[in-house]
Design a protein around this motif. Sequence first.
Motif, short mmCIF file in Angstrom:
data_model
loop_
_atom_site.label_atom_id
_atom_site.label_comp_id
_atom_site.label_asym_id
_atom_site.label_seq_id
_atom_site.Cartn_x
_atom_site.Cartn_y
_atom_site.Cartn_z
N GLY A 297 26.84 46.03 40.21
CA GLY A 297 25.76 45.34 41.82
C GLY A 297 27.13 45.07 42.80
N VAL A 298 28.45 45.75 42.08
CA VAL A 298 29.27 46.28 43.40
C VAL A 298 28.90 47.82 43.52
N CYS A 463 39.49 45.11 37.02
CA CYS A 463 40.48 44.92 38.74
C CYS A 463 40.29 45.15 39.65
N VAL A 464 39.32 46.05 39.37
CA VAL A 464 38.69 47.01 40.60
C VAL A 464 37.54 46.30 40.81
N VAL A 465 37.11 45.71 39.77
CA VAL A 465 35.13 44.69 40.33
C VAL A 465 35.93 43.11 41.01
N ILE A 466 37.45 42.67 40.71
CA ILE A 466 37.02 41.15 40.72
C ILE A 466 37.67 41.88 41.99
N LEU A 467 38.36 42.47 42.97
CA LEU A 467 38.57 43.11 43.41
C LEU A 467 38.05 43.43 45.10
N ALA A 468 36.71 43.71 44.26
CA ALA A 468 35.63 44.38 45.11
C ALA A 468 34.75 42.68 45.57
#
Length: 511
Positions: A297-298, A463-468
């Motif tokens: 989704g990101v 962490c990449v998903v949460i940051l995006a």
Amino acid sequence: MSRTGASDPCVGQTLCQPVVATKMSGEMDKPLISRRMVDSDSSLAEAPSEAPKVGILGSGDFARSLATRLVGSGFSVVVGSRNPKRTVGLFPSAAQVTFQEDAIGSPEVIFVAVFREHYSSLCGLSDQLGGKILVDVSNPTEQEHLQHRESNAEYLASLFPTCTVVKAFNVVSAWTLQAGPRDGNRQVPICSDQPEAKRMVSDLAHAMGFTPVDMGSLASAREVEAMPLRLLPGWKVPTILALGLFIFFYVYNFVRDVLQPYVQEGKNKFYKLPLSVVNTTLPCVAYVLLSLVYLPGVLAATLQLWRGTKYRRFPDWLDHWLQHRKQIGLLSFFCASLHAAYSVCLPVRLSYRYDLVNLAIKQVLTNKSHLWVEENVWRMEIYLSLGVLALGTLSLLAVTSLPSIANSLSWREFSFVQSSLGFVALVLSTLHTLTYGWTRAFEESRYKFYLPPTFTLTLLVPCVVILAKSLFLLPCLSRRLAKIRRGWEKDSAVKFTLPMDHSRAQKTSHV
């Protein structure tokens, strides 16, 4: 094997007078679905008042369930059997059981519930079957499907050229026919070369509480017959992905927790392989799989922002990834549940008890009367609490993925649970992992064979998903993304203005 059940392979014999089924004593003459159940089941649509007659050739398990469902739906059913006296007790008392040649006289629609190899035995009835609609409900085995170039329905049509053959009800199990479509799949693929015949069978399926799906001409019958042969087609890629992650993390943990102590310290810890190493691996797999549910989704949102339009197709790999998110999420929940079960078993191990006794002896020998580390106590309490919350949220996501639950939710409710609560589950899992790691990532002793602790690897993708996701909440990105999803294009000359409450518009838009 076929679900239709073997029945009546031979009819090439002297035909006797019709034998009409009479009610037998005992429980066998009762329908599988009682009249009271039929009246209370709204999925059983009322048939027309004239109660049209429907014929069934065959007396196997599927024929029995089909007759039960038709009777419960208000149809008049006549069953053609090679030995009606023997099989009459297997059918509802409201169904008429007689010889095959007497069962095909008046019904216009006749279900052929026999195996493919027995079709030729019905050729003696070809004159009486002329002009009838034959509904083929059979399924081939995998070997038969590969062996024969033509489908069962096409083969039946070649044997009876004066009849109209319709392929239908082959994807419906006998259990679904007995219990009702609300306990199974409602869809019934239907294909035939005659539109009028498809319409009649579709109306019949509607009256039985099912949803007909037009699959086109009879040439599609081979595809329809292949549907029951597919074993979880949407689960192949997610299962391979989960298995690959499990093997990777299992080997990684084996090297760190078992092989390194054996090579460098001479300690034999191979007893950890069946339980401890598996329990260390499962949360890693569950955590990474959960992040992989929201990563596509990101990527899709990033592509839309980059292109400035939603009208360009995603790459095939991303499109397939988006379609497999449900299966990946359920596998994540499965691994997390196993991790919880394995964790409960840890104190039961003998190795745990021995370590506890050794720790107590060591404490006595070192004259330590009180062993209490406040920081570790708080860390463990928070760690366990976050783990329970994460598993509970994942359980809610898994339950709402069930079709029976998902169909009862509105689009906004389903989107809130799967998207918003799913992201909450990912955040809770991240906090759970960080609390477990605490300061271990900065301790040199934790880098065994120069390999970083396992939890540090699992944190990369989440962490990449949460940051995006956090960046997409910025007004400059969220408003642009909302405009794109409502039809705005970067190179378009058409002016586009978002509603004042664009966040609500974004949540309720189905485009």
